[in-house]
Scaffold this motif. Structure first.
Motif, PDB file in Angstrom:
ATOM      1  N   ASP A  13       0.863  -1.181   0.000  1.00  8.96           N
ATOM      2  CA  ASP A  13       0.000   0.000   0.000  1.00  8.96           C
ATOM      3  C   ASP A  13       0.897   1.228   0.000  1.00  8.96           C
ATOM      4  O   ASP A  13       1.881   1.289   0.741  1.00  8.96           O
ATOM      5  CB  ASP A  13      -0.906  -0.007   1.234  1.00  8.96           C
ATOM      6  N   GLN A  14       0.566   2.209  -0.806  1.00  2.66           N
ATOM      7  CA  GLN A  14       1.373   3.423  -0.892  1.00  2.66           C
ATOM      8  C   GLN A  14       1.393   4.210   0.413  1.00  2.66           C
ATOM      9  O   GLN A  14       2.294   5.021   0.647  1.00  2.66           O
ATOM     10  CB  GLN A  14       0.863   4.326  -2.020  1.00  2.66           C
ATOM     11  N   SER A  15       0.430   3.962   1.274  1.00  2.00           N
ATOM     12  CA  SER A  15       0.414   4.674   2.555  1.00  2.00           C
ATOM     13  C   SER A  15       1.285   3.981   3.601  1.00  2.00           C
ATOM     14  O   SER A  15       1.593   4.559   4.642  1.00  2.00           O
ATOM     15  CB  SER A  15      -1.018   4.778   3.080  1.00  2.00           C
ATOM     16  N   GLY A  16       1.673   2.727   3.356  1.00  2.00           N
ATOM     17  CA  GLY A  16       2.471   1.973   4.313  1.00  2.00           C
ATOM     18  C   GLY A  16       1.893   0.594   4.534  1.00  2.00           C
ATOM     19  O   GLY A  16       0.879   0.213   3.943  1.00  2.00           O
ATOM     20  N   LEU A  17       2.530  -0.176   5.394  1.00  2.00           N
ATOM     21  CA  LEU A  17       2.125  -1.555   5.654  1.00  2.00           C
ATOM     22  C   LEU A  17       1.415  -1.649   7.001  1.00  2.00           C
ATOM     23  O   LEU A  17       1.852  -1.072   7.997  1.00  2.00           O
ATOM     24  CB  LEU A  17       3.346  -2.479   5.673  1.00  2.00           C
ATOM     25  N   ASP A  18       0.322  -2.420   7.005  1.00  2.79           N
ATOM     26  CA  ASP A  18      -0.388  -2.651   8.254  1.00  2.79           C
ATOM     27  C   ASP A  18       0.410  -3.604   9.141  1.00  2.79           C
ATOM     28  O   ASP A  18       1.240  -4.387   8.690  1.00  2.79           O
ATOM     29  CB  ASP A  18      -1.766  -3.251   7.975  1.00  2.79           C
ATOM     30  N   ASN A  19       0.133  -3.536  10.410  1.00  6.34           N
ATOM     31  CA  ASN A  19       0.752  -4.382  11.423  1.00  6.34           C
ATOM     32  C   ASN A  19       0.051  -5.752  11.467  1.00  6.34           C
ATOM     33  O   ASN A  19      -1.179  -5.801  11.454  1.00  6.34           O
ATOM     34  CB  ASN A  19       0.647  -3.697  12.783  1.00  6.34           C
ATOM     35  N   PRO A  20       0.780  -6.886  11.499  1.00  7.44           N
ATOM     36  CA  PRO A  20       2.238  -7.009  11.434  1.00  7.44           C
ATOM     37  C   PRO A  20       2.736  -7.078   9.998  1.00  7.44           C
ATOM     38  O   PRO A  20       1.980  -7.436   9.085  1.00  7.44           O
ATOM     39  CB  PRO A  20       2.486  -8.333  12.155  1.00  7.44           C
ATOM     40  N   VAL A  21       4.023  -6.779   9.811  1.00  2.86           N
ATOM     41  CA  VAL A  21       4.675  -6.926   8.513  1.00  2.86           C
ATOM     42  C   VAL A  21       5.203  -8.360   8.417  1.00  2.86           C
ATOM     43  O   VAL A  21       5.750  -8.898   9.389  1.00  2.86           O
ATOM     44  CB  VAL A  21       5.831  -5.919   8.371  1.00  2.86           C
TER      45      VAL A  21
END
Length: 705
Positions: free
Chosen positions: A170-178
């Motif tokens: 995702d361009q906004s970042g990765l959800d937890n957990p990676v």
């Protein structure tokens, strides 16, 4: 017929005896192979990147490596990665480290107002090194000041295999957990998870969710393809990415659309094709915490997220218990602060253990014979270094920021301490060092293996010379092992708490287990294993001894000297750090080297006796006797009442050169002087004389000028 029958019985007995002997020998060999396999399994993973503030790797030439980086949320210029004095950290220090399964380190970064803690936990088993987990946490030094950090943790894979990011991109970042998955021939299949702590907060300047920018509450990421052999340059590649991004931002300056630093310094949330390097970024305000779990698919027992905290606490208590059982400081009256200091010293020594692999530069273009040429020391010569084939070394290191590599001289002293803590860990390190002794009997005093190691050494100091020697201190650690072995054997023979002291277990389990409560003393519990270890390293040690005698010899008759034996005299090629006769001269004889060669002869004699090498015992015994005689004949100065170096004056007459200091003590330190020797009394007077070596502090290494 009667005689024929007797002959048959005798022949049959010999055959059966030979079969039994061969069967026993094969079992010993098989036990040794099993023991080596179990040791490699137990020690495969560790904090074996001592030049970094924190990193992990396996003891494999090309494989998966990980590392920690961080910088102030608004200050990209000061990225912390390699241990570096210029970072001006107040402390980076292991407080607990058992060398196998558990480590706790604190890092005080006053400039960023944070104390970082790194915790490492491992569970071995399964044939691929087992599982491990890391906790990175931070707390503010001052609650009244900001403590925002950009924390980065990376994984890089070299050699065969693959690693892939499994989390939804995702361009906004990765959800937890990676989550990542990977596989290599040596590690098998594995999974990596990065898990946020429940109470993590983003820095105030990064908390705002902006539509055109990433969500800094999530993990930012970058996947990239990096050439094999370059993972250690992770910081270099990170800076390269930021340089490109900043250049792009300068082009946007005219529009005035420049984001705040936390957004500006965020990773781009991209994964390039065939990536073998993944770096993840968390923007956090202290206090914070995140955990990393490496899970091997072959591991029979996994580290569960829900049990991680309790497992760390249990390991901490186990460390304290073992420390007291091993050294008994509290029972001897030392207070808590003193015990903590001792634990820290031990843990930093063990935390400096690393695994190194690569080629080194060696100049074989000239030998010690050249030093006898007239004007040799006045002329400069053109060096001709060549890269050697790659080799591996598992070793402690003298200094994480300055000397994060193996030093032959230092390692014997390191292993005197480590061997008391974990006997078999020490033996593994000793075996690595002896494996580096080449066919000529030489071992480089400084092991600068690979580009990463060379990056910490100025070019003029990278080349090693195969006629330069350093003291054979590893034999001190081997002697200490033999003493521990003899004590353990006596304890078992006389039933003196042997089962409790050594966690005694049956031999079939002993050679295959990866239980970290058993492994540290395995070679102390099995005499066959111990002797098999000595037999494995003995040929290399003997070869090194012969190399010393062949290359570090000194001259006696050539300078009119008289001695009991015409052969036993020695001078160093390449030893520094102590005053020597000036200018250098081929006629020199060095007291410390004479003692070291005598020490080698005595130590190897004792090992040869254990291995029933009768001819070698006879040779070493004669050498030792001759060396002791010549020590007194050549190096004792009645005038100075000290053992001294020897050289010649301008008339080529032999003279003593006395730089009174720790070298003057060597005959005593090596146990060469009987208790009633007048020379022993003279050495003790030298130590206690305030005009010589004595001081209110540890005595001077040489006489005061």
């Amino acid at each position: 017929m009667h005689r024929l029958f007797i002959a048959f019985i005798l022949f049959f007995s010999l055959v059966v005896s030979d079969i039994d002997h061969n069967s026993e020998s094969q079992q010993i060999i098989q036990n040794r192979i099993s023991a080596n396999r179990a040791s490699n399994e137990s020690l495969l993973w560790g904090t074996y990147r001592p030049n970094l503030y924190f990193g992990t790797r396996p003891r494999l030439p090309e494989s998966l490596m990980s590392g920690l980086m961080w910088f102030g949320v608004n200050d990209l210029e000061k990225i912390r990665h390699e241990c570096d004095q210029s970072d001006k950290l107040e402390e980076y220090s292991y407080k607990k480290h058992d060398g196998r399964d558990f480590a706790l380190q604190t890092i005080t970064d006053a400039e960023n107002n944070v104390i970082l803690t790194t915790e490492f936990l491992k569970v071995s088993g399964g044939g691929h090194g087992g599982d491990w987990a890391v906790r990175i946490s931070g707390k503010p030094i001052s609650e009244d000041k900001p403590s925002g950090l950009s924390i980065l943790y990376y994984f890089g894979l070299e050699g065969d295999g693959s690693i892939d990011l499994e989390s939804r991109l995702d361009q906004s970042g990765l959800d937890n957990p990676v989550e990542l998955n990977g596989e290599t021939p040596d590690l098998g299949q594995f999974t990596i998870k990065i898990v946020d702590g429940p109470d993590n907060r983003t820095p105030r300047s990064a908390a705002l969710k902006m539509q055109t920018h990433p969500d800094l509450r999530k993990a930012q990421y970058l996947g990239h393809l990096i050439p094999d052999g370059d993972i250690w340059r992770a910081k270099f590649y990170l800076r390269g990415f930021y340089s490109q991004k900043l250049e792009y931002m300068r082009e946007q300056l005219a529009s005035g659309n420049i984001p705040a630093p936390p957004f500006l310094f965020a990773l781009p949330n991209q994964v390039h094709e065939n990536s073998n390097f993944y770096i993840f970024q968390k923007l956090v305000e202290a206090p914070f915490q995140f955990d990393i779990f490496f899970e091997s698919s072959s591991s029979p027992v996994h580290i569960e997220e829900s049990d991680f905290t309790s497992s760390l606490q249990s390991s901490l208590k186990d460390f304290d218990t073992k420390f007291e059982n091993t050294f008994g400081l509290a029972s001897k009256g030392f207070d808590d602060d003193q015990v903590h200091f001792a634990q820290t010293m031990l843990s930093n020594l063990i935390g400096g253990i690393g695994y190194f692999y690569g080629s080194s530069f060696v100049d074989k273009s000239y030998t010690d014979v050249d030093e006898n040429e007239e004007f040799f020391w006045d002329n400069r010569r053109q060096a001709d270094p060549k890269l050697t084939p790659p080799s591996a070394l598992f070793s402690a290191t003298p200094s994480r920021p300055f000397f994060p590599r193996g030093f032959y001289w230092d390692e014997g002293f390191h292993q005197l301490i480590i061997g008391n803590w974990d006997n078999d860990l020490s033996l593994d390190i000793i075996k690595h060092w002896t494996s580096l002794i080449n066919n000529d009997g030489w071992v480089a005093r400084e092991q600068i293996l690979g580009e990463e190691a060379r990056s910490k050494v100025p070019p003029e100091f990278q080349t090693q010379y195969p006629h330069y020697a350093n003291p054979p201190t590893l034999l001190m650690a081997i002697e200490a092992f033999i003493e521990r072995l003899d004590n353990a054997t006596k304890s078992q023979q006389f039933n003196i708490d042997a089962d409790i002291a050594l966690n005694f277990v049956p031999s079939d389990i002993l050679t295959t287990t990866t239980d970290s409560s058993i492994l540290p003393t395995r070679h102390l519990q099995d005499l066959n294993l111990a002797n098999s270890f000595l037999a494995e390293i003995y040929p290399k040690l003997r070869s090194n001894y012969k190399w010393f005698r062949r290359t570090q010899w000194g001259e006696i008759k050539e300078w009119g000297r008289k001695a009991s034996n015409s052969r036993e005299a020695y001078r160093w090629r390449g030893l520094d750090d102590y005053p020597r006769p000036t200018p250098p001269h081929p006629a020199e004889l060095h007291i410390d080297l004479m003692c070291w060669v005598g020490f080698m002869a005595r130590s190897l004699r004792d090992i040869a006796e254990r291995l029933d090498e009768e001819d070698d015992v006879e040779d070493f015994s004669k050498h030792y006797k001759d060396i002791i005689n010549n020590l007194h004949d050549l190096h004792w100065s009645e005038k100075d009442q000290a053992f001294c170096d020897v050289s010649v004056d301008e008339d080529n007459e032999s003279i003593f050169v006395c730089h009174k200091g720790y070298l003057s003590l060597f005959p005593m330190l090596h146990g060469f002087l009987p208790n009633d020797s007048p020379k022993l009394g003279a050495i003790l007077d030298l130590i206690y004389n305030p005009d010589e070596l004595w001081s209110p502090y540890p005595f001077f290494i040489k006489k005061k000028d």
